[in-house]
Structure formats: C-alpha cells, structure tokens
Design an enzyme around this catalytic site. Sequence first.
Site, mmCIF file in Angstrom:
data_model
loop_
_atom_site.group_PDB
_atom_site.id
_atom_site.type_symbol
_atom_site.label_atom_id
_atom_site.label_comp_id
_atom_site.label_asym_id
_atom_site.label_seq_id
_atom_site.Cartn_x
_atom_site.Cartn_y
_atom_site.Cartn_z
ATOM 1 N N LYS A 1 12.771 22.711 -25.580
ATOM 2 C CA LYS A 1 12.177 23.877 -26.257
ATOM 3 C C LYS A 1 11.754 24.808 -25.119
ATOM 4 O O LYS A 1 10.673 24.678 -24.558
ATOM 5 C CB LYS A 1 10.964 23.457 -27.107
ATOM 6 C CG LYS A 1 10.701 24.338 -28.322
ATOM 7 C CD LYS A 1 10.532 25.828 -28.000
ATOM 8 C CE LYS A 1 9.113 26.159 -27.572
ATOM 9 N NZ LYS A 1 8.985 27.552 -27.063
ATOM 10 N N CYS B 1 2.329 28.491 -11.149
ATOM 11 C CA CYS B 1 1.229 27.538 -11.323
ATOM 12 C C CYS B 1 0.531 27.320 -9.994
ATOM 13 O O CYS B 1 -0.657 27.005 -9.952
ATOM 14 C CB CYS B 1 1.750 26.223 -11.885
ATOM 15 S SG CYS B 1 3.076 25.511 -10.900
ATOM 16 N N GLU C 1 -7.455 30.611 -15.226
ATOM 17 C CA GLU C 1 -6.150 30.956 -14.646
ATOM 18 C C GLU C 1 -5.633 32.207 -15.357
ATOM 19 O O GLU C 1 -5.541 32.236 -16.585
ATOM 20 C CB GLU C 1 -5.172 29.800 -14.866
ATOM 21 C CG GLU C 1 -3.820 30.061 -14.243
ATOM 22 C CD GLU C 1 -2.766 29.063 -14.701
ATOM 23 O OE1 GLU C 1 -2.763 28.694 -15.885
ATOM 24 O OE2 GLU C 1 -1.932 28.677 -13.867
ATOM 25 N N GLU D 1 2.209 18.834 -17.036
ATOM 26 C CA GLU D 1 2.111 19.588 -15.777
ATOM 27 C C GLU D 1 1.500 20.935 -16.126
ATOM 28 O O GLU D 1 2.154 21.758 -16.769
ATOM 29 C CB GLU D 1 3.491 19.781 -15.144
ATOM 30 C CG GLU D 1 4.208 18.496 -14.793
ATOM 31 C CD GLU D 1 3.530 17.702 -13.688
ATOM 32 O OE1 GLU D 1 2.712 18.285 -12.938
ATOM 33 O OE2 GLU D 1 3.805 16.497 -13.582
HETATM 34 P P1 NAD Z 1 2.058 27.977 -22.684
HETATM 35 O O1 NAD Z 1 1.230 26.740 -22.678
HETATM 36 O O2 NAD Z 1 1.633 29.113 -23.506
HETATM 37 O O3 NAD Z 1 3.557 27.651 -23.139
HETATM 38 C C1 NAD Z 1 4.370 26.708 -22.487
HETATM 39 C C2 NAD Z 1 5.421 26.219 -23.461
HETATM 40 O O4 NAD Z 1 4.772 25.498 -24.501
HETATM 41 C C3 NAD Z 1 6.220 27.319 -24.141
HETATM 42 O O5 NAD Z 1 7.551 26.888 -24.326
HETATM 43 C C4 NAD Z 1 5.517 27.461 -25.484
HETATM 44 O O6 NAD Z 1 6.347 27.960 -26.493
HETATM 45 C C5 NAD Z 1 5.139 26.024 -25.757
HETATM 46 N N1 NAD Z 1 3.999 25.817 -26.674
HETATM 47 C C6 NAD Z 1 2.942 26.634 -26.886
HETATM 48 N N2 NAD Z 1 2.124 26.085 -27.811
HETATM 49 C C7 NAD Z 1 2.662 24.894 -28.167
HETATM 50 C C8 NAD Z 1 2.284 23.864 -29.060
HETATM 51 N N3 NAD Z 1 1.180 23.937 -29.791
HETATM 52 N N4 NAD Z 1 3.073 22.780 -29.156
HETATM 53 C C9 NAD Z 1 4.197 22.668 -28.419
HETATM 54 N N5 NAD Z 1 4.613 23.625 -27.568
HETATM 55 C C10 NAD Z 1 3.849 24.720 -27.426
HETATM 56 O O7 NAD Z 1 2.207 28.397 -21.159
HETATM 57 P P2 NAD Z 1 3.000 29.649 -20.554
HETATM 58 O O8 NAD Z 1 2.194 30.871 -20.732
HETATM 59 O O9 NAD Z 1 4.407 29.621 -20.970
HETATM 60 O O10 NAD Z 1 3.011 29.230 -19.018
HETATM 61 C C11 NAD Z 1 1.959 29.437 -18.149
HETATM 62 C C12 NAD Z 1 1.275 28.140 -17.821
HETATM 63 O O11 NAD Z 1 2.207 27.171 -17.335
HETATM 64 C C13 NAD Z 1 0.273 28.325 -16.711
HETATM 65 O O12 NAD Z 1 -0.889 27.622 -17.036
HETATM 66 C C14 NAD Z 1 0.968 27.716 -15.518
HETATM 67 O O13 NAD Z 1 0.108 27.325 -14.496
HETATM 68 C C15 NAD Z 1 1.678 26.576 -16.154
HETATM 69 N N6 NAD Z 1 2.740 26.049 -15.295
HETATM 70 C C16 NAD Z 1 2.551 24.835 -14.690
HETATM 71 C C17 NAD Z 1 3.506 24.322 -13.826
HETATM 72 C C18 NAD Z 1 3.313 22.984 -13.152
HETATM 73 O O14 NAD Z 1 4.274 22.443 -12.620
HETATM 74 N N7 NAD Z 1 2.122 22.417 -13.143
HETATM 75 C C19 NAD Z 1 4.676 25.053 -13.587
HETATM 76 C C20 NAD Z 1 4.838 26.292 -14.234
HETATM 77 C C21 NAD Z 1 3.860 26.777 -15.085
#
Ligand code: NAD
Length: 486
Positions: free
Chosen positions: A187, A296, A383, A262
């Site tokens: 997804k 991240c 963040e 992550e």
């Molecule tokens: P997000 O949590 O909004 O979304 C991430 C993914 O989860 C998307 O595909 C989204 O559609 C999905 N999602 C959202 N709500 C959901 C739910 N209730 N159930 C299942 N899936 C759901 O995050 P974002 O804005 O896409 O990304 C930014 C975040 O990702 C930041 O916090 C960043 O630090 C983190 N990130 C972490 C790493 C790492 O390796 N630790 C790497 C990249 C990004």
Amino acid sequence: MGSGFSLTPVLGLIPDENLNLIGGETVPALGGEWLEKLRPADGSPLCRVARSGPEDVERAVAAARAAQPEWAARTPVERGEILRELALLLRDRREEASAIVAEETGKAEELALGETDAAVEMGLFVAGEGRRSYGRTMTASMKHRTVLTLRQPLGTAALIMSFNTPLPNVAWKAFPSAFCGNASVVKPSEHTPASASFFATLALEAGVPPGVLNVVHGLGTEAGAALVEHPGVDLVSFTGSAETGRWIGGTAGRRLAKVCLELGGKNALVVCDDADVENATRWALASAFSNSGQRCAAASRIVVFDGVYDELRERLVAGAAALPAEPVISDAARVRILDAVEAAVEAGATLLAGGAAPEEPGFRVAPTVLEGAAPGDEISRTELFGPVTLLYRVRDLEEAIALVNDSPYGLTAAIHTASVHRAMRFAELVQAGVVVVNGGTHGSEPHMGFGGVKDSGTGWREAGIEALDVYSDWKIVNVIADPALT
Ligand code: NAD
C-alpha cells in the site's frame, strides 16, 4: 483473478489512471472511486489513483495467499536470481523510474536518480542472500543430536510506506519480503502511486510470479487500515509517522500479527567548540534541507556549543537563504509546516531564515531556521517533515547530550568534534539507532541496518541482513541421528 477487467500494464509513463495490481492484473478499485493526485512542483493535476477499500484489500490478500506457497517452495537461490533480474531491469529503466519519481514528488531528477540507484543496490544486496543466507548449528547436551536453524517465510506481508523516497521505500521492504518467500500487498503512499506501480510491473516482467507482489492504492485510513485489520495478513511492515504507527501497532498487535514499525525522527546534529565549523555547516544544511526536509533522518535540531554558536548561526542562515525553496509533497503539508513555524514564533522563537511560502508555483516552503525555542516547546518535540531546523545553544557536551535525549524520538544523531573522547561518549550515551561522527544525520545504505529507539520504531532494523529477521521466522531443528545410540 477473474475480474473480467484486465488492462495491459503500461510502462514508461504515468498513466492517467493509476490502477491496482492484483494477481498480476491491473484493475481499478471495485467501488469505482478515484483520488486526484497533483504535481507538487506546480499544483497541476497529474493523474487519478484507484481509491481502494476493504473489498480490494480482500482480493489482494487472497491473491497473495494463493501465490505464496509455490513461491516459498522455490529455493532461496532461485528467488534471489529472480529478484536480481528485477534489480537489473530497474537499473536498465532508471531514467524512466526517476522521471516518474521526480514528477510525483516534485524533487530534482538528480535526487530521484540517486534514489533509484539505491533501490537497485538494495535489490542486488538482497539477491545475494540467495547464496549467502546462513543459519547456525548448535552444540547439544545429548549425544548424536544436531541442532540447526532454518529461515521460514511468514506468509502474507502488508507493506505500507511513506512518500518521501518512494522507490527505496518500496524496495527496502519488497525485496527482502519476497526473498524470504512471502507474498506481499504493497500500500504505497497515496502521494506516490506511480513509482510503486512501475516497480511492481517490472517485478512481473522480471519473473516474479503474479500474486507475489500486489499493489493496492488508496488512503491510509481506508485501504491501509483494511490491510492492517485483515486476518490473512501475517506481517505488517510499516514506514511512516509515529501517530499512524501507534494505531497500526495496536490494531495488528491485538490479533497477534508480527509488526515492524519504522517511524519518525527529530534528529539532532551537535556542533562542539572543537569542530570544523565550515564542514559542520555544510552537513547541517544538507541534513536539514535535502529532499525539502522530508527525510526521517533530517536534522531538525542543530545543537551548538556556546563558543562557536554565532559563527555557525551566521553560516547556516546564509546557507539556508541561498538555497531554493523546493516543493513539499502536498498543499496540506505546506500549510501544516508554515502554521507550525508561525505558532513557534508566536510562542517566542525567532525566525532567522525562510518561514514563508515563496511566490513561485507549487507547494514550496523556503528553507527555514529558527532559534530560541525551548526544548519543551511544541516545535522542539514535533516532527515537521519539512525544511525547518531549530538552533539551540549549549555550554558543553553533557548539556548537549541531555538536550538531544530530551525528545520523544530517537532515530539518528550526529556530532561534529575533533575529540575521539567526545565522539565516543556521545555515541555511547545518545538515544538513537544511528550515530554519525563528523557527518550528516544520514540514513542507511542497503547493507546497513537502519532503525530507531523510543517513538522512532519498535526495535526492528530495515536493510542489512537484519531485514531478513523482519520477513522470516527462525525454526530450530533438532536431528537425533541414531536413536538407538542415545
Ligand atoms: P503517514 O503515517 O501519514 O503515512 C504513511 C503510510 O501509511 C501511507 O501509505 C499512508 O497512506 C498510510 N496510512 C496512514 N494511516 C493509516 C492507517 N490508519 N492504517 C494503515 N495505513 C495508514 O506518514 P507520511 O506522512 O507518509 O510519512 C512521513 C513519516 O514517515 C514521517 O514521520 C517520517 O519520519 C516517517 N518515515 C520514517 C522512515 C524510517 O525509516 N524510520 C523513513 C521514511 C519516512
């Protein structure tokens, strides 16, 4: 799949309609609904994206479960060879892949090319495990008994990820998941559908059997949540925000699925008074502002010793002001970031650079530097996932470490110093999954495990051979060679 709706996957361009890929067929969402995806660089419409729901997830999980046993029955060497083909195909198509990424994220093509190459490297690294996937043998207290370990697939994996580096985000999960003998349902972020579809279509072309890598597009709260809740999903591997991760961990944990999270960071880069300030500034700028701060591992806190604070501030502010305002992923993200900066200024912080949306088109935020925020302030603890960094002044190393650790997150941290003693003390005491000395708060390479502590993750490591532990179980096998002799 007997949907009666099969379109030939289109490679090389972003189709007007981004469809799901289920059991090797491209299909629209069963409900017939779409999301509109805009170009971050200028706000213009880019494509429509299948807005999937539980019924689409149901079909994708069924396709994965049907395909998985045959895939798992192949040898790791064979799976590795097919995944190597996929990595090589992606390398052949790196310019197309990067053009898609650049278009759907608004980032420079050069940056997108580097990310595509990283995704290729991840594939080649994982493929190599086909001939290197070692277990252990153990001594036993009983004579004639041999104990050894075997890696076992988990079954069906839900791979849910963020938009920021869309191809590596898919590659970091899809390669090790498939290598370990699982079938996956990806997804992707609703903001970056096309690169994930491109990757999955290449996988089919490379010989990954239909159903082993499925893609379901849509919103997190709809398609994503349905995947997390589905009893046929054995592992949820998630990269995204801590807030979403908390919900996923609770929901999948309740049905005792394996969950790898992550999550985010509020990463600190410390500059000591014995540092090369020019070099430290260069790394601080790259760490804070590359990819428009949507990393991240972005350095969103710059912690500087009193003795070099003024010099570093001057250099950092000049450097930030000279950088272009790059797009962030959506207008909502732009507004959220600018609102947070405004609220910080109202709460007493001082704006030194940026803090505004430029006149240019697109969802842009100028590289922003603030000082004077207290460690307990909202902006110090949240963040932003945008090009915003905060300066803090400290007396010494102890105060710096205490400040770095005074955060809900613990992903990466960096220190700039000429002192081995300071570097090692920092490395030992700082609460982070990755520490860098005299460099940026940068992420991993494919052969290095990556992950964080506290709200940054739940202890798993992605990439490296550590990733194999996410996507497989260890089985302990006891063989008593001659029962008559025991
Ligand atoms: P997000 O949590 O909004 O979304 C991430 C993914 O989860 C998307 O595909 C989204 O559609 C999905 N999602 C959202 N709500 C959901 C739910 N209730 N159930 C299942 N899936 C759901 O995050 P974002 O804005 O896409 O990304 C930014 C975040 O990702 C930041 O916090 C960043 O630090 C983190 N990130 C972490 C790493 C790492 O390796 N630790 C790497 C990249 C990004």
